[in-house]
Structure formats: structure tokens, C-alpha cells
Design an enzyme around this catalytic site. Sequence first.
Site, short mmCIF file in Angstrom:
data_model
loop_
_atom_site.label_atom_id
_atom_site.label_comp_id
_atom_site.label_asym_id
_atom_site.label_seq_id
_atom_site.Cartn_x
_atom_site.Cartn_y
_atom_site.Cartn_z
N GLU A 183 69.91 72.74 -114.86
CA GLU A 183 69.63 71.31 -115.55
C GLU A 183 70.42 71.17 -116.76
O GLU A 183 69.91 70.50 -117.77
CB GLU A 183 68.26 71.02 -115.60
CG GLU A 183 67.41 71.11 -114.09
CD GLU A 183 66.21 70.55 -114.33
OE1 GLU A 183 65.62 70.11 -113.43
OE2 GLU A 183 65.44 70.66 -115.37
N GLU A 380 66.08 72.76 -106.42
CA GLU A 380 64.74 72.40 -106.74
C GLU A 380 64.32 71.26 -106.09
O GLU A 380 65.20 70.11 -106.24
CB GLU A 380 64.63 72.33 -108.43
CG GLU A 380 64.79 73.55 -109.04
CD GLU A 380 64.36 73.24 -110.67
OE1 GLU A 380 63.65 72.63 -110.85
OE2 GLU A 380 65.16 74.22 -111.42
#
Length: 482
Positions: A183, A380
Site C-alpha cells: 500500500e 487484500e
Amino acid sequence: MTDIKFPKGFLWGGATAANQLEGGYQEGGRGLSIADALPGGPDRFKIASSPDFNWEIDSDKYTYPNHVTIDHYHHYQEDIALFAEMGFKVYRFSIAWSRIFPNGDETEPNEAGLRFYDHLIDECLKYNIEPLITISHYELPLNLAKNYGGWKNKQLIDFFERFAKTVIERYGKRVKYFLTFNEINSAAHFPVMSQGLVPSNGATDPKNVFQAWHNQFVASAKAVKIAHEFNPNIQMGCMILYATSYAYNANPVNQLANLQHNQDFNFFCADVQVRGKYPSYTRRYLAEHGLTEADLERTPEELDLLKQYPVDFISFSYYMSSVTEVTGESEETVAGNLMGGVKNPYLQASDWGWQIDPTGLQIALNELYDRYQVPLFIVENGLGAKDVVEADGSIQDDYRIDYLRSHIQAIAGAINDGVDVMGYTPWGCIDLVSASTGQMSKRYGFIYVDLDDEGHGSMARSRKQSFYWYQKVIKSNGTDLD
């Protein structure tokens, strides 16, 4: 939804991160990481955002949750056996940098740490589970944050290069898939986890965030170079937090603002890592933060490296969508993934205020594939919820099944649209400590772990209803979602 089969070889599995499940935080020669210096509880990021937060560890305050978690360090064989029982084709996990280089700046790695991941990888391969390794997932060695100032310091490029080289050369004959930084774009909202920046070491100065990004882009390219030279069969991916964004209404001002929000948040880091160069809107993005491109330390050699070694695929997290509204027409807000924002009146929200939008995942997959034309991997996706253990020991988590079903249907829709999707690894396939709240009670897993927010419990593992449902999904390659 269009009836479609997932492609043969689609990688079904699950995802975790070392700092959220591993434990054993000072065993086997492991050093301290920034995750060890964050408190537990919903105010953990508020505390880390205060001017006087300086990465000091209070032994009483920080014993749980980061240090213990669910003790995967000692339970990995049991946990992977459960993943195999579900039928996992792939397991995404991360390497704890401080387990390999305890302070981050050593010249020689910690052999005991390397052996732990040897055993973990061997355990996966025993069950024909492909490891998917995140090299850096929100746990910079604490020394690099405290004494080097985090990723704004160019020295970290060399430290990461040594770490990545060690990991790739140790495991790269047995592991096909690697991700560089988890991320990476989350630093736009909160640079503590991905860049090791807090107010006391420069987080409030946008120049530091952009410089840290550049340094990470260079480090990522170096990792790609190492991997491709060591084993051409290795596929290296970037990893971004993707939140499909909608303009609040048809007002052209909101439409333009939404376009620019997408550029800045959803695309900027991927543009550099996939296309190999800074995008055309970089000047505008920097200017909005009072910067010019001349403010960044970038060399021609570094920019050439970015061009030569882009990533092979894009992986991303998807939990929710967001709304762009800059005209003041709506004051209703929503929580979610540290971003917050304007409430979308068409969506429901989780117990923690994250708005649930499976259609947004199909949009995300189309937006990313249309823009980049490289394979995509959803690494995710999941629902944080409060699970109840019934008197008979069962956990009836229909809400999680409903959430995952709708998102899997969205993936099938995108595949039908022509999108190349490699696989799907729902987040927190086993209950672990939430990164955003430092809680165990915010549970994502198919597997329940008997542990509460104070660290009390037996740590016994048990199968939720969703465990058996996902087992069926994998066995049918996504055709049986009932």
C-alpha cells in the site's frame, strides 16, 4: 451477474502481514520495528500523529498487540495446515525486515530469521501452496525510523536493496511472486506505516513524503532488477491501496476534483512503478503541496532505473469506495481505512464505518486494466466484523460470506469484461491484529483465534462457517458461491 468460470490456474488464497500475526518479536534475533512502537487500540494513529510521539517503546503499554499477536511464529505449521484444508493455491505473507536485518543497516543478515522463512516457505510448498511474499509491509526497522529519519533518507535505498537481494536470492528459486512495498500510496493520508514518518521526524512536510516516495520507487526498481537477473521466472508486483472514487454529483467542479483525486491517490504510485516514469500531472500534484519537481532529489540515473525496471503486475487492496465532494453540498461523513470522506447514500457500512461496495471492485479492476494493461491481483479484500462464538463453539459469520460472495461476483464480472486477474487473497484469512485499530475484535478471518483486545485467551484456532464456504468456492474454482 454473467455466468463465467474463473480461468484455470486462478490463484485463490489468503493474505496476512508479519507485524499483525507473527509475534515472537524478540525471538530468533529479531530487532524492533516501527510496528512494535505503536500502541494498540483505536487511538493508535492519533497518538502517532501527535508532535511529541518519537518512537519510544513503553514496555507496559506496548506488550500487546504488536509484540504477541496470534503467535504465528510458533503456530505456522498449524495455520498453514488449515489454509491447505481450505484448498489455498497461494498464501500472501510478508518478511519482517527486522527479523532479517535487526537494525536495518547491518551488512550481514540474521541467519536465524532467514531459517524461519525457509521453514514457512517449505511448509507452504509441502501443500502445493504458492508463496506470495511482500518484501516490505508496514514494519520498517525501528532504527531506520529513529536514527535515519525514515524513507525520506536516501540511505534507505541501499539498505532496502541489501534486504531485497538477501530475500530474493535466498527464496527466489522456490518463490515465483514478490511484492515490493505494501500500500505504497497510503502515505498520502498517513505516512507512518509505509514511510516511517511521524511529525517528530518530518511527516508534516509534504516534501518529505514525496521524497520518501521517490526513494521507494528507486528501491522498488532495484528489487525488480535483482529478481529478474537472479531468476527470470520471478514476477514482481507493486501494491497499492485502491478505493474507487465517485464524484458526489454531476457538478463539473466535483467531476474534475474526482479525476484529480484518482490521479493523485489511486494512480500516482502505480504510474511510476508500472509505466516507469512520473506522470504528466506530477507538476500539478506537487504544486498543490507548495512544491516543484526541483524540490525532489532525483538523479538522471535513478529516473533511468525506473524506466528500465517497471513491475510485472499490479496488486492492490480493495475494501471500500470513496466520494469526492468539494462544493460543500454534503456534510455527511464516513470513516474508513484512515481516509474518511463524504458518505455515499447508496451504500451500507461495516461495524467500523467502512462502506461496502462490491460494484466498486469491478470498476477498480476495469480502471486499472484499461490504464496499464498488465495482470492484476487482488491481494487484500475483506470485512472486519465482531464475531460471536456460539454455545456450541460455532461462528456463524453469514455477513462475511455475503461480503466475500458479492466481491467474488464482481471479480467474475471484471474477468468477463476482459480483465486479466491473477488471483484473490482475502485479507486476514486467519484472525489477526487490525492495523488500523490495533484490535483483535475487528476480525477478518476464516479461522477464529481465541484472543481478545487485551491479549487474553488460549490462542486456539477454530473454523468459522466462512471456512467451509471458502473451501467450497476454491474447490469449484469460483463457480459455487452458495
